[in-house]
Scaffold this motif. Structure first.
Motif, mmCIF file in Angstrom:
data_model
loop_
_atom_site.group_PDB
_atom_site.id
_atom_site.type_symbol
_atom_site.label_atom_id
_atom_site.label_comp_id
_atom_site.label_asym_id
_atom_site.label_seq_id
_atom_site.Cartn_x
_atom_site.Cartn_y
_atom_site.Cartn_z
ATOM 1 N N HIS A 19 0.827 -1.199 0.000
ATOM 2 C CA HIS A 19 0.000 0.000 0.000
ATOM 3 C C HIS A 19 0.863 1.252 0.000
ATOM 4 O O HIS A 19 2.039 1.223 0.356
ATOM 5 C CB HIS A 19 -1.062 -0.038 1.105
ATOM 6 N N GLU A 20 0.269 2.356 -0.425
ATOM 7 C CA GLU A 20 1.030 3.576 -0.699
ATOM 8 C C GLU A 20 1.555 4.297 0.537
ATOM 9 O O GLU A 20 2.386 5.183 0.422
ATOM 10 C CB GLU A 20 0.189 4.545 -1.537
ATOM 11 N N ARG A 21 1.126 3.916 1.725
ATOM 12 C CA ARG A 21 1.572 4.603 2.937
ATOM 13 C C ARG A 21 2.687 3.864 3.676
ATOM 14 O O ARG A 21 3.027 4.217 4.790
ATOM 15 C CB ARG A 21 0.381 4.833 3.870
ATOM 16 N N LEU A 22 3.266 2.850 3.043
ATOM 17 C CA LEU A 22 4.412 2.160 3.626
ATOM 18 C C LEU A 22 5.687 2.896 3.227
ATOM 19 O O LEU A 22 5.903 3.174 2.054
ATOM 20 C CB LEU A 22 4.495 0.710 3.142
ATOM 21 N N GLN A 23 6.515 3.194 4.221
ATOM 22 C CA GLN A 23 7.789 3.852 3.948
ATOM 23 C C GLN A 23 8.921 2.910 4.310
ATOM 24 O O GLN A 23 8.871 2.231 5.337
ATOM 25 C CB GLN A 23 7.916 5.134 4.760
ATOM 26 N N HIS A 45 9.732 -2.028 6.126
ATOM 27 C CA HIS A 45 8.880 -0.857 5.930
ATOM 28 C C HIS A 45 8.082 -0.585 7.205
ATOM 29 O O HIS A 45 7.856 -1.487 8.004
ATOM 30 C CB HIS A 45 7.869 -1.107 4.794
ATOM 31 N N ARG A 46 7.612 0.664 7.326
ATOM 32 C CA ARG A 46 6.729 1.054 8.419
ATOM 33 C C ARG A 46 5.560 1.833 7.825
ATOM 34 O O ARG A 46 5.743 2.679 6.955
ATOM 35 C CB ARG A 46 7.444 1.927 9.435
ATOM 36 N N ARG A 55 8.049 -6.594 6.648
ATOM 37 C CA ARG A 55 9.274 -7.083 6.011
ATOM 38 C C ARG A 55 8.878 -7.647 4.659
ATOM 39 O O ARG A 55 7.905 -8.396 4.547
ATOM 40 C CB ARG A 55 9.903 -8.170 6.866
ATOM 41 N N HIS A 56 9.623 -7.265 3.626
ATOM 42 C CA HIS A 56 9.383 -7.811 2.294
ATOM 43 C C HIS A 56 10.609 -8.602 1.862
ATOM 44 O O HIS A 56 11.731 -8.094 1.871
ATOM 45 C CB HIS A 56 9.104 -6.708 1.272
ATOM 46 N N VAL A 57 10.396 -9.872 1.508
ATOM 47 C CA VAL A 57 11.474 -10.743 1.053
ATOM 48 C C VAL A 57 11.266 -11.032 -0.427
ATOM 49 O O VAL A 57 10.197 -11.494 -0.834
ATOM 50 C CB VAL A 57 11.491 -12.075 1.851
ATOM 51 N N GLY A 66 7.633 -12.795 0.313
ATOM 52 C CA GLY A 66 6.797 -11.626 0.049
ATOM 53 C C GLY A 66 6.649 -10.824 1.323
ATOM 54 O O GLY A 66 7.588 -10.700 2.097
ATOM 55 N N TRP A 67 5.461 -10.305 1.570
ATOM 56 C CA TRP A 67 5.206 -9.450 2.712
ATOM 57 C C TRP A 67 4.899 -10.270 3.951
ATOM 58 O O TRP A 67 4.183 -11.254 3.898
ATOM 59 C CB TRP A 67 4.024 -8.529 2.427
#
Length: 77
Positions: A19-23, A45-46, A55-57, A66-67
């Motif tokens: 989603h677009e709000r993950l930094q 990401h947070r 965490r994305h692998v 994946g997520w």
């Protein structure tokens, strides 16, 4: 509580969909193995909204990569 955008992220499935709000937190980590030809990439990401940590692998050999939700926000008491 975890936000609706975080609830919509599919976990443990090979996908880059987020989603677009993950930094991104920090740098992407490259893990290489001598046995494999391709390295594994791990990125943290947070969420800006609920502060959940993800965490994305990226591992082409693992269908469950994946997520994954690493930490949910703590509720204030």
């Amino acid at each position: 509580m975890i936000c609706n955008l975080c609830l919509s992220v599919e976990q443990n499935v090979r996908s880059n969909k987020r989603h677009e709000r993950l930094q991104q937190i920090g740098l992407t980590e490259r893990i290489s193995h001598t046995i494999r030809a391709k390295a594994i990439w791990v990125t943290r990401h947070r969420c800006e909204i609920c502060e959940a940590e993800w965490r994305h692998v990226d591992d082409a050999n693992d269908p469950c990569a994946g997520w994954s939700l690493e930490r949910t926000p703590q509720l204030c008491e």
